[in-house]
Motif scaffolding. Structure first.
Motif: not given
Lengths: 165, 510
Positions: B170-171, B174-175, B177-178, B181, B447
């Motif tokens: 999961i981490f 998420l990283i 995707l961030v 951004a 992302g």
């Protein structure tokens, strides 16, 4: 390994918190007529990152993962030296590109890597140290027209530009 | 019939002199990259993507797809000759390939691998040709809610089926995707996550910087650490006669090869799965179906044929969701997808309508690449053995230099080279603790699309999350995604139940 697992999770948790704070520079809530603000996407994702780090830390306490039970060192001394040397050499190569350019940095990198880490003969080492920049020059600069950084060595290339470009 | 016409048009594109030349070069390069221990298709595609900017997109993807294909063939070579898989996709090939080589039958194993790869490739490309157009047609009806649901499904497969540590997976998602951004916010145009006000972050973090960092620099650091010991190359006698004899023997493995191809293809379709689990599953199936399961692991040719047909079939399979839905089926296709964006194409179902030449040229090139890979593979066997004897202290600096130059080329900004180094080293340190890297690369590619589809869907629904559940296509996709997210929970509960049952039994028995 056990200590490394915890330290990594804590460092990543701090980084996640920093990302959350950084995301709030843009609105993270709902803006009427515009939908979610520009900071919302990264903000909620970094919140998720922080939560998963806390989950990793919780599992560390409960000794769930193999790493959190392992007494083996994260790096043994031999691989730490080797990886450290390689990482420093890479950093030095990239750093020196700013100063002596790609064509100055590549030969030094090859000499260091092949001669001092690999212990190859001078003949082999110099073949790569000279061959690699030549191939790079013809492939990137002449064929692809991608100019690579040359730093202080730029003037040396003027005759080559005249000849090939 | 329309499909056949389109495929024939595709062949006209694939057989243009430039493209044909690129297919042959791509296959050859892929074969070598795949054969080198530690490097696989994903490393080759990530490191070489920047050099494709001079040719048109169709030629560029044909070249990269040929590398992808060639690498699947090449992976078997080091599995057999060195006993170390050339890539994770060839892990299962070592099980029987290595014993065969030790028995002096390396040539037989190599030929079996090549023939099985060819069959796997061919069967899967035919399946691909039949399935892709209808799927793309259905996908044309997708709106932003469906797009977002599909991405969630892709991430869900990593959590549910990826087999890695759940919070770490999961981490990693998420990283990724961030990081995607960073740069200018697509909708408002405002700068966002500009760390330390460094101007290099304004153009965002190019997915290639992350991909080359992780799959170039990180991978080599990993290999340096894990392969300190001297590697033993098996001797192989290769004569035309022995090759023909081996080819005759392959007749017995037809059933295994067909089974491997189907397993590989369908496993390859799933985003988190891809060629590695596909080949391992095919090996498992072949062993269970075999009349003589005990001979597996001791040098059974079928044990080479099954995983090798499956990994090639899976590489084709993973291109199906990439081309039709814009969702990559493997890290390698994630990088190809990112490449498409750089080349100015818009991935997704519209590709089949707007870029027929591109899509069908690529599909036809897979048939061509398959043919050349098998020919080059058999022809290059002696050369492979020579290259594999090159010490890693020569290969490593060559690859490092390629990474640095390749990381600089797309944006021509030294900022990106530094970032690549940081990603490579940090990624390597994380990988040592079992943080999976593939979800991160997939996430940074997906992302921007994930964010814009989410925000558009929410804007249309005025903030109601029901939009993802109520719509007829996105609802079921969301349901499956949710199931995948919850799969580890079910597994944990089941494990607990069986455990306590076991304890009860043990107690009553004792």
């Amino acid at each position: 390994m056990r200590r490394a697992e915890l330290i990594m999770a804590i460092v990543l948790a701090i980084f996640s918190a920093y990302l959350m704070w950084k995301s709030t520079e843009l609105p993270i809530g709902w803006i009427p007529e515009e939908g979610p603000g520009g900071g919302a996407f990264p903000f909620w994702l970094s919140t998720g990152m922080l939560l998963s780090c806390l989950w990793i830390i919780w599992r560390w306490f409960r000794r769930v993962t193999p790493q959190s039970r392992s007494n083996l060192p994260y790096f043994d001394s031999q691989s730490a030296t080797l990886i450290g040397l390689v990482a420093v050499a890479l950093t030095a190569m990239i750093g020196s590109i700013h100063w002596i350019g790609v064509y100055g940095a590549i030969p030094f990198f090859f000499i260091f890597y092949m001669k001092f880490i690999g212990r190859h003969s001078w003949l082999q080492t110099s073949a790569f140290a000279i061959g690699a920049p030549v191939v790079t020059f013809f492939f990137f600069e002449i064929m692809l027209h991608i100019t690579l950084p040359k730093g202080e060595t730029e003037p040396l290339f003027y005759p080559l530009y005249d000849l090939f470009l | 019939m329309e499909i056949i016409q389109l495929l024939l048009d595709g062949f006209l594109v694939a057989l243009e002199p430039t493209n044909l030349f690129l297919v042959i070069i791509g296959c050859a390069v892929g074969l070598f990259i795949g054969a080198m221990p530690g490097l696989g298709s994903v490393n080759g595609v990530a490191i070489l993507l920047p050099v494709t900017f001079i040719v048109p997109p169709t030629s560029a993807i044909i070249f990269l797809a040929a590398i992808y294909y060639g690498a699947m063939y090449g992976g078997a070579v080091s599995s057999i000759m060195l006993g170390i898989p050339g890539a994770s996709t060839a892990v299962a090939t070592t099980f029987d390939g290595r014993p065969l080589a030790v028995q002096g039958k390396a040539d037989m194993a190599l030929v079996a691998a090549a023939v099985a790869s060819f069959a796997g490739g061919t069967i899967s490309v035919i399946l691909f040709t039949a399935f892709a157009p209808p799927l793309a047609h259905v996908a044309l009806a997708f709106g932003s809610a469906e797009e977002f649901a599909l991405m969630l499904l892709a991430f869900g497969t990593f959590i549910g089926l990826g087999g890695d540590d759940i919070p770490k997976t999961i981490f990693s998602i998420l990283i990724g995707l961030v990081l995607s951004a960073v740069g200018l916010d697509v909708l408002s145009g405002q700068p966002r996550l500009i760390f330390g006000d460094i101007p290099g972050f304004f153009h965002g973090i190019n997915f290639l910087v992350l991909a080359i960092g992780i799959y170039g620099i990180g991978e080599i650091l990993w290999t340096i650490e894990s392969s300190r010991g001297e590697v033993q190359v098996s001797q192989a006698v290769v004569t035309v006669r022995r090759i023909i004899d081996s080819l005759k023997q392959m007749g017995k493995s037809i059933k295994t090869v067909i089974m491997g191809s189907f397993v590989g293809y369908f496993v390859g379709l799933l985003p988190a799965a891809g060629a590695t689990p596909g080949s391992i599953m095919a090996y498992g199936f072949a062993k269970t179906m075999s009349k003589d399961p005990d001979s597996y692991g001791k040098g059974n040719v079928d044990g080479v044929a099954a995983p090798e047909s499956a990994n090639n079939a899976a590489s084709t399979g993973s291109m199906l969701p990439m081309l039709t839905l814009g969702i990559p089926g493997s890290p390698t296709t994630a990088i190809l997808l990112g490449g498409m964006v750089i080349w100015g194409l818009e991935p997704g179902p519209r590709l089949f309508v707007d870029q027929t030449e591109f899509v069908w040229g690529l599909i036809a090139s897979l048939y061509v690449a398959n043919f050349f890979s098998v020919v080059l593979n058999v022809a290059f066997i002696p050369l492979f053995i020579w290259v594999l004897k090159l010490p890693f202290t020569i290969l490593a600096p060559v690859i490092f230099v390629l990474c640095v130059v390749g990381g600089y080329a797309p944006t021509q900004d030294m900022h990106d080279v530094w970032l690549m180094l940081i990603f490579g080293v940090v990624g390597y340190l994380m990988r040592k603790l079992d943080y999976p890297m593939a979800p991160m690369v997939l996430a940074i590619v997906l992302g921007p699309l994930a964010e814009s589809s989410l925000r558009q869907a929410l804007l249309q629904s005025e903030g109601s999350l029901m939009v993802f559940i109520e719509r007829p296509i996105s609802g079921p996709i969301m349901g499956v995604a949710l199931l995948l997210f919850l799969l580890p929970v079910f597994k944990a509960i089941k494990a607990k139940l069986t455990n306590s049952k076991g304890e009860v039994n043990a107690a009553s028995g004792g």
